[in-house]
Design an enzyme around this catalytic site. Sequence first.
Site, PDB file in Angstrom:
ATOM      1  N   LYS A 221      66.212  20.283 -72.425  1.00 11.88           N
ATOM      2  CA  LYS A 221      66.532  21.559 -72.725  1.00 11.88           C
ATOM      3  C   LYS A 221      65.803  22.543 -73.784  1.00 11.88           C
ATOM      4  O   LYS A 221      65.324  21.833 -74.507  1.00 11.88           O
ATOM      5  CB  LYS A 221      67.938  21.610 -72.560  1.00 11.88           C
ATOM      6  N   ARG A 255      73.604  13.663 -68.308  1.00  9.91           N
ATOM      7  CA  ARG A 255      72.794  14.079 -67.169  1.00  9.91           C
ATOM      8  C   ARG A 255      71.403  13.843 -67.675  1.00  9.91           C
ATOM      9  O   ARG A 255      71.222  14.747 -68.590  1.00  9.91           O
ATOM     10  CB  ARG A 255      73.086  15.286 -66.698  1.00  9.91           C
TER      11      ARG A 255
HETATM   12  C1  8Y7 Z   1      73.477  21.081 -66.329  1.00 12.92           C
HETATM   13  C2  8Y7 Z   1      73.736  21.114 -64.935  1.00 12.92           C
HETATM   14  C3  8Y7 Z   1      71.712  21.921 -64.944  1.00 12.92           C
HETATM   15  C4  8Y7 Z   1      74.368  20.620 -67.156  1.00 12.92           C
HETATM   16  C5  8Y7 Z   1      75.771  20.069 -65.617  1.00 12.92           C
HETATM   17  C6  8Y7 Z   1      68.715  21.875 -66.796  1.00 12.92           C
HETATM   18  C7  8Y7 Z   1      72.709  21.544 -62.629  1.00 12.92           C
HETATM   19  C8  8Y7 Z   1      69.313  22.945 -65.931  1.00 12.92           C
HETATM   20  N1  8Y7 Z   1      72.210  21.653 -66.332  1.00 12.92           N
HETATM   21  N2  8Y7 Z   1      75.141  20.394 -64.548  1.00 12.92           N
HETATM   22  N3  8Y7 Z   1      72.802  21.643 -64.148  1.00 12.92           N
HETATM   23  N4  8Y7 Z   1      75.575  20.080 -66.819  1.00 12.92           N
HETATM   24  N5  8Y7 Z   1      77.067  19.298 -65.113  1.00 12.92           N
HETATM   25  O1  8Y7 Z   1      67.977  21.918 -67.351  1.00 12.92           O
HETATM   26  O2  8Y7 Z   1      74.070  20.791 -68.344  1.00 12.92           O
HETATM   27  O3  8Y7 Z   1      68.940  20.610 -65.998  1.00 12.92           O
HETATM   28  S1  8Y7 Z   1      70.415  22.764 -64.466  1.00 12.92           S
END
Ligand code: 8Y7
Length: 279
Positions: A221, A255
């Site tokens: 990020k 994640r």
């Molecule tokens: C997150 C996410 C994204 C996060 C959860 C990216 C779909 C943006 N970020 N879901 N999703 N938490 N739970 O840079 O921080 O991956 S998308």
Amino acid sequence: MKLDCNGKVLDLDSPVVMGILNVTPDSFSDGGRFVERDAAIRRALAMQAEGAAIIDVGGESTRPGSAGVGLQEELDRVIPVIEALHAELGIPVSVDTSKPEVMREAVAAGAGLINDVNALRAEGALDVAAVTRVPVCLMHMQGEPRTMQQAPRYGDVVAEVKAFLEQRIEACVEAGVAAEKILLDPGFGFGKALEHNLELLRRLDRLLELGRPLLVGISRKSMLGALTGRETGERMAASVAAAVLAVERGARIVRAHDVAATVDAIRITTAVVEEAVYG
Ligand code: 8Y7
């Protein structure tokens, strides 16, 4: 703690990695939908082999500034991939969506967890979550993806994120979603300036007081770019460092794009802090 994800088990007795699988048109190739689908399945199998405990499938970009995608387009992107992964993987599949129609179809296709960056605030989303009975991840976001990074403002970011998540737990329980199926996420980068993201990571332990497992998404990020000066593809070390800090503070699911490196780092972190945080 073990979560039943539509027949597959997500074991949270120790911290795990959620592998990121973006199924958006340009994420793999320009060879058309079948080539893309095939590449997505191969990527998911590779992440499983690297030690991912769950794969998060998303068909709508939620990056800052993005506008969103229509319902049919999102369904066309994610449902066939979820069906194939449900059949071919031993680990559960999560669907990253904010649309109740996509949640319903995804769970029917085998998805075992609903990961909603909008915390089930769309009309009908709470009801679908209650009926499908799969676990849900509620994430904090200030504003909406298109504009959220323009001027994020907080008094006490940790207290505000915590209060929001607490309210969303209440709304879920009222709608019939069992509290035991809820995961919580502070939403790094979603309507947050660097100082907000850092404070949330620093004080992640305060969100543990809500009594539910924490999921964090920091991988690649922009907060990591701001601190290192590196482009997205060059942020693996920074991502792994952030994952370690999050797990040390009690995060249960990380994640991540770089699954193998994150799994190793989490293993070391867990071995060191197990007694203090999880004993
Ligand atoms: C997150 C996410 C994204 C996060 C959860 C990216 C779909 C943006 N970020 N879901 N999703 N938490 N739970 O840079 O921080 O991956 S998308």
